[in-house]
Motif scaffolding. Structure first.
Motif, short mmCIF file in Angstrom:
data_model
loop_
_atom_site.label_atom_id
_atom_site.label_comp_id
_atom_site.label_asym_id
_atom_site.label_seq_id
_atom_site.Cartn_x
_atom_site.Cartn_y
_atom_site.Cartn_z
N LYS A 197 7.16 -48.77 -0.12
CA LYS A 197 7.79 -48.66 -1.44
C LYS A 197 8.17 -47.19 -1.62
CE LYS A 197 6.98 -49.16 -6.37
NZ LYS A 197 6.05 -48.32 -7.15
N PRO A 198 9.47 -46.90 -1.65
CA PRO A 198 9.88 -45.50 -1.74
C PRO A 198 9.39 -44.85 -3.03
CG PRO A 198 11.73 -46.91 -1.14
CD PRO A 198 10.60 -47.81 -1.51
N PHE A 199 9.07 -43.57 -2.96
CA PHE A 199 8.61 -42.86 -4.16
C PHE A 199 9.81 -42.33 -4.94
CE2 PHE A 199 8.61 -39.96 -0.51
CZ PHE A 199 9.39 -38.90 -0.98
N THR A 200 9.60 -42.17 -6.23
CA THR A 200 10.63 -41.52 -7.05
C THR A 200 10.10 -40.21 -7.61
OG1 THR A 200 9.95 -42.66 -9.06
CG2 THR A 200 11.65 -43.75 -7.73
N GLN A 201 8.76 -40.10 -7.73
CA GLN A 201 8.17 -38.85 -8.19
C GLN A 201 7.76 -38.03 -6.98
OE1 GLN A 201 4.64 -40.24 -10.06
NE2 GLN A 201 5.71 -41.27 -11.73
N VAL A 202 7.85 -36.70 -7.09
CA VAL A 202 7.37 -35.87 -5.98
C VAL A 202 5.99 -35.34 -6.32
CG1 VAL A 202 7.90 -33.96 -4.43
CG2 VAL A 202 9.74 -35.37 -5.34
N LEU A 203 5.91 -34.28 -7.10
CA LEU A 203 4.61 -33.70 -7.44
C LEU A 203 4.26 -33.97 -8.90
CD1 LEU A 203 2.16 -31.75 -7.01
CD2 LEU A 203 3.71 -29.88 -7.58
N ASP A 204 3.05 -34.44 -9.11
CA ASP A 204 2.52 -34.54 -10.47
C ASP A 204 1.38 -33.53 -10.59
OD1 ASP A 204 1.16 -35.11 -12.78
OD2 ASP A 204 1.02 -37.28 -12.43
N TRP A 205 1.62 -32.48 -11.33
CA TRP A 205 0.65 -31.37 -11.49
C TRP A 205 0.29 -31.26 -12.98
CZ3 TRP A 205 -2.72 -29.23 -8.54
CH2 TRP A 205 -3.11 -27.89 -8.61
N SER A 206 0.27 -32.45 -13.61
CA SER A 206 0.06 -32.42 -15.06
C SER A 206 -1.41 -32.19 -15.42
CB SER A 206 0.56 -33.73 -15.68
OG SER A 206 -0.06 -34.83 -15.03
N PRO B 185 -3.87 -30.06 -13.53
CA PRO B 185 -4.37 -29.20 -12.47
C PRO B 185 -5.88 -28.98 -12.64
CG PRO B 185 -3.12 -27.90 -14.09
CD PRO B 185 -2.95 -29.36 -14.44
N PRO B 186 -6.65 -28.78 -11.55
CA PRO B 186 -6.18 -28.68 -10.17
C PRO B 186 -6.16 -30.01 -9.42
CG PRO B 186 -8.49 -28.08 -10.27
CD PRO B 186 -8.10 -28.50 -11.65
N PHE B 187 -5.91 -31.11 -10.14
CA PHE B 187 -5.87 -32.41 -9.47
C PHE B 187 -4.41 -32.82 -9.25
CE2 PHE B 187 -9.88 -31.96 -11.63
CZ PHE B 187 -10.78 -32.28 -10.61
N ALA B 188 -3.97 -32.72 -8.00
CA ALA B 188 -2.56 -32.95 -7.70
C ALA B 188 -2.32 -34.40 -7.29
CB ALA B 188 -2.11 -32.03 -6.57
N LYS B 189 -1.11 -34.87 -7.57
CA LYS B 189 -0.67 -36.16 -7.01
C LYS B 189 0.68 -35.91 -6.37
CE LYS B 189 -2.91 -39.17 -10.37
NZ LYS B 189 -2.77 -38.97 -11.84
N TRP B 190 0.82 -36.37 -5.14
CA TRP B 190 2.11 -36.24 -4.44
C TRP B 190 2.67 -37.63 -4.17
CZ3 TRP B 190 5.04 -31.97 -2.98
CH2 TRP B 190 4.46 -30.72 -3.21
N PHE B 191 3.92 -37.78 -4.47
CA PHE B 191 4.65 -39.03 -4.17
C PHE B 191 3.94 -40.24 -4.80
CE2 PHE B 191 4.77 -36.32 -0.17
CZ PHE B 191 5.96 -35.67 -0.48
N GLY C 170 -0.23 -40.10 1.41
CA GLY C 170 1.19 -39.79 1.61
C GLY C 170 1.49 -38.31 1.81
N GLY C 171 0.93 -37.46 0.94
CA GLY C 171 1.17 -36.03 1.05
C GLY C 171 0.55 -35.46 2.32
N TYR C 172 -0.66 -35.92 2.60
CA TYR C 172 -1.37 -35.45 3.80
C TYR C 172 -0.57 -35.77 5.06
CZ TYR C 172 -4.74 -35.28 7.60
OH TYR C 172 -5.36 -35.01 8.79
N SER D 236 -0.57 -31.56 1.52
CA SER D 236 -1.80 -31.98 2.18
C SER D 236 -3.03 -31.31 1.58
CB SER D 236 -1.73 -31.70 3.68
OG SER D 236 -1.62 -30.31 3.90
N MET D 237 -2.92 -30.79 0.37
CA MET D 237 -4.07 -30.12 -0.24
C MET D 237 -5.21 -31.10 -0.49
SD MET D 237 -2.52 -29.50 -4.05
CE MET D 237 -3.93 -28.72 -4.80
N LEU D 238 -6.44 -30.59 -0.46
CA LEU D 238 -7.58 -31.43 -0.81
C LEU D 238 -7.39 -31.94 -2.23
CD1 LEU D 238 -10.72 -29.26 -1.59
CD2 LEU D 238 -8.42 -28.38 -1.65
N ARG D 239 -7.88 -33.14 -2.48
CA ARG D 239 -7.78 -33.68 -3.83
C ARG D 239 -9.08 -33.50 -4.58
NH1 ARG D 239 -3.11 -33.65 -1.76
NH2 ARG D 239 -1.63 -35.36 -2.14
N GLY D 240 -10.08 -32.97 -3.91
CA GLY D 240 -11.34 -32.73 -4.59
C GLY D 240 -12.49 -32.68 -3.62
N ILE D 241 -13.69 -32.52 -4.17
CA ILE D 241 -14.92 -32.64 -3.39
C ILE D 241 -15.53 -33.97 -3.79
CG2 ILE D 241 -17.25 -31.71 -3.05
CD1 ILE D 241 -16.10 -28.91 -3.52
#
Ligand code: 6R9
Length: 658
Positions: free
Chosen positions: A55-64, A66-72, A284-286, A478-483
């Motif tokens: 399923k193709p993504f329409t969003q790229v980065l969600d940094w709403s 921080p520091p918890f990122a979502k990619w695609f 996906g980002g990784y 490919s950033m870590l999403r957390g510990i």
């Protein structure tokens, strides 16, 4: 003084890409411009180009938040499908995925079609055993094809793997299983190391044993690969042989697509103190950054290259540059089970010759080990197939860099010194072969789409010619999403230091040279303060190994009444030097003066100990903490993560005698 301690920066050798290499290079200089013009657009484009999105993504980065990122985030994909099925569907099923070499000399060739089959069967087995999306599976295996298949099968069903290095103790394994709440463990009876079978299953049994402490382990089943043929104990109902269940399982399995942010794995970092941190990566980002960096940093041609990354899957390099990057790109790679010295030094070079390896990715510690053995051993093999060499894990000193290029790379290969971390998931700072003029000892420049700076304590850019702290100023795919299980610790460790600016603090010291290129100076906790002057352990180590007698050196800052900290060095000598010099009594003195002459009197080590080996983790990092304990006359701390626990007693007996 600061100009004197700039020893590393006085390295002036430069290696421009050859015109032939540059003309045909995978990476082109315009990548930098495209990424600079629109960073998120650049990553979106790479992701669409390199991966299959169900399923193709329409969003790229969600940094709403921080520091918890979502990619695609609104995209869906299956990581294993991207690494396997799609290559088979594209007609490349017969391409070799793994050229596996066991330590005793046995070998296996696994094609993409075969690996896909095996992963599908295993995915069915895991599902039958009740493992589903989001469940954790611990993998404790030697470097055998089943290890790669296990990671991919877990990914295929949307579960989360936690690979634990096969050399870790039962206790380390237990704490990792416990922290992750693993439902299943995949292991082997044993694997080969230094000519002997090193048992694994007994450690799993011990890790899962009831210790009468009321701890409830979550493991329901243990799946065991037969590799070492060693005797093992069996717990009926819990333990299953791989060969009894996997070959019998159906090879039909449709890969279901999962959201881009579906967790992919947890990997525990060997923290300096306290409980290990379970670094969490998602899908996906990784996979995007793994595939992009693997292709561009190593100039990969999947149809013709034979790639070999010598890292174990137990650490992050084995995740991104043995499992995910190469397989996402459809590469052919060597997988080697054993140690470089078995049955004799030169085993790695035999492997390069046998398989015609074209790209080699390894660590400075290995390179310095080979330097110690001398150039004759590699020169007895035909290494002419090599065309790109990579380095990772610690700063590579210019002497080792040049030796690597001359002796292993025939004086012609580009070398990429790649800086990154378990937390960054993929390479962040590196030259691009064919594009960047190489500087021995410098990791050089942020990759396209990556924003890095070197700043002072107040988060101000230090400017060229100055040192400071390495920070990452923008989120990366490919950033870590957390510990795992500890969002507070995640914030504290990486984000609190520069909270106002929203910079990720990497924990590494770095300098910018006059061209703005980055020189890594080691962990900031490895930076010493001697009489108010900052000295880097890496800088002094580099000076020591530039002396003809020294093969390897480790430097620590030991507390000192007058100077705050004092420099204490441990040196391993070259065989060739030892065999041609009878008297080494005065060598420690000579080396002290040498460092003073190379860097400045401030850097003169208070003590130099000549030792036969340095204490290292299994991933090859020198454990300076232990050397500091010895230098400060303390009881030596926890040695369980050492590759060879005997090393410390040998060193202590040396130091005791002075
Ligand atoms: C990939 C990996 C990360 C730490 C990192 C830094 C050191 C890694 C380096 C390097 C200088 C390089 N490091 N690569 N230092 N030059 N090319 O090694 O991950 O095990 O998490 O270690 O290793 O200090 O912060 P990890």
């Amino acid at each position: 003084m600061s100009s004197q301690i700039d020893h590393l920066l006085t390295e002036t050798r430069r290696f421009a890409p050859s015109p032939e290499f540059a003309a045909d290079a995978v990476a082109k200089a315009d990548l930098y411009e495209r990424a600079a013009a629109d960073r998120e657009g650049f990553w979106a484009e790479q992701s669409r180009e390199l991966l299959h999105w169900e399923k193709p993504f329409t969003q790229v980065l969600d940094w709403s938040t921080p520091p918890f990122a979502k990619w695609f985030a609104d995209g869906e994909l299956n990581v294993a499908y991207n690494c396997l099925d799609r290559h088979v569907e594209a007609g490349n099923g017969d391409r070799v995925a793994l050229l596996w070499e066991g330590e005793p000399g046995d070998s296996r060739t696994v094609t993409y079609a075969e690996l896909t089959d095996e992963v599908k069967r295993l995915a069915n087995v895991l599902t039958d055993l009740g493992v589903g999306a989001g469940d954790r599976v611990a993998i404790y295996l030697p470097m055998i094809p089943e290890a790669i298949a296990s990671m991919l099968a877990v990914a295929r069903i949307g579960a989360i793997h936690s690979v634990v290095f096969g050399g870790f103790s039962a206790d380390s394994l237990r704490s990792r299983i416990d922290d992750a709440g693993a439902k299943l463990v995949i292991t082997a009876d044993g694997g080969y190391r230094k000519g002997k079978v090193s048992p694994l299953k007994p450690a799993v049994d011990q890790a899962l044993s009831d210790r009468g402490d009321g701890a409830q382990l979550t493991v329901e089943h243990v799946l065991v690969v037969k590799r070492g043929e060693n005797e093992v104990e069996w717990t009926e109902g819990r333990d299953l042989w791989w060969h009894d269940v996997v070959p019998q399982a159906p090879a039909e399995h449709t890969a279901q697509a999962f959201p881009s942010e579906n967790p992919l794995y947890i990997l525990y970092t060997s923290g300096t103190t306290g409980k290990p941190k379970g670094i969490l990566h998602t899908s996906g980002g990784y996979l995007t950054q793994a595939a992009f960096t693997h292709r561009n940093v190593f100039d990969l041609r999947p149809e013709s290259d034979v790639y070999w990354c010598t890292a174990d899957i137990g650490w992050v390099t084995g995740h991104t540059y043995v499992a995910y990057g190469p397989l996402a790109n459809g590469a052919t790679q060597v997988l080697y089970e054993g140690t470089p010295e078995f049955p004799a030094p030169g085993r790695w070079w035999d492997i390069v010759e046998k398989y015609g390896v074209t790209i080699l990715y390894t660590a400075p510690t290995a390179i310095r080990g080979f330097m110690k053995q001398g150039r004759v051993i590699p020169q007895q093999r035909d290494l002419s197939s090599l065309r790109v060499l990579g380095s990772v894990g610690e700063p590579i000193n210019p002497e080792a860099w040049v030796w690597y290029r001359d002796v292993i790379g025939g004086g012609k290969t580009p070398i990429v010194d790649t800086w990154w971390q378990t937390e960054t998931g993929a390479i962040m700072v590196s030259a691009l072969p064919g594009v960047t003029e190489a500087k021995p000892g410098s990791a050089q420049v942020p990759l396209p789409g990556i924003s890095i700076d070197v700043v002072d304590e107040k988060a101000e850019h230090v400017g060229n010619g100055n040192g400071g702290l390495l920070v990452i100023t923008e989120p990366w795919p490919s950033m870590l999403r957390g510990i795992w299980g500890d969002p507070e610790r995640y914030k504290e460790t990486y984000w609190d230091k520069f909270a106002e600016q929203g910079y990720y603090f990497a924990g590494d010291g770095a300098r910018l040279d006059e061209d703005g290129d980055i020189w890594l100076l080691g962990r900031v906790d490895d930076v010493m303060n001697v009489s108010g002057h900052r000295l880097s352990t890496a800088e002094i180590e580099s000076a020591l190994v530039a002396h003809e007698a020294t093969a390897e050196a480790a430097v620590v800052g030991a507390s000192d009444e007058t100077t705050g900290q004092a420099v204490v060095a441990y040196c391993v000598l070259k065989e060739s030097y030892l065999s041609s010099h009878e008297n080494i009594e005065d060598l420690a003195q000579e080396l002290r003066s040498w460092v003073a002459s190379q860097i400045g009197a401030i850097a003169r080590p208070r003590e130099i100990y000549i030792v036969t080996e340095l204490p290292k983790t299994r991933s090859g990092k020198i454990m300076r903490r232990l050397l500091r304990d010895v230098a400060e006359g303390r009881e030596v701390g926890d040695t369980t993560t050492l590759a060879d626990t005997m090393v410390m007693s040998t060193i202590q007996s040396k130091v005791g005698k002075k």
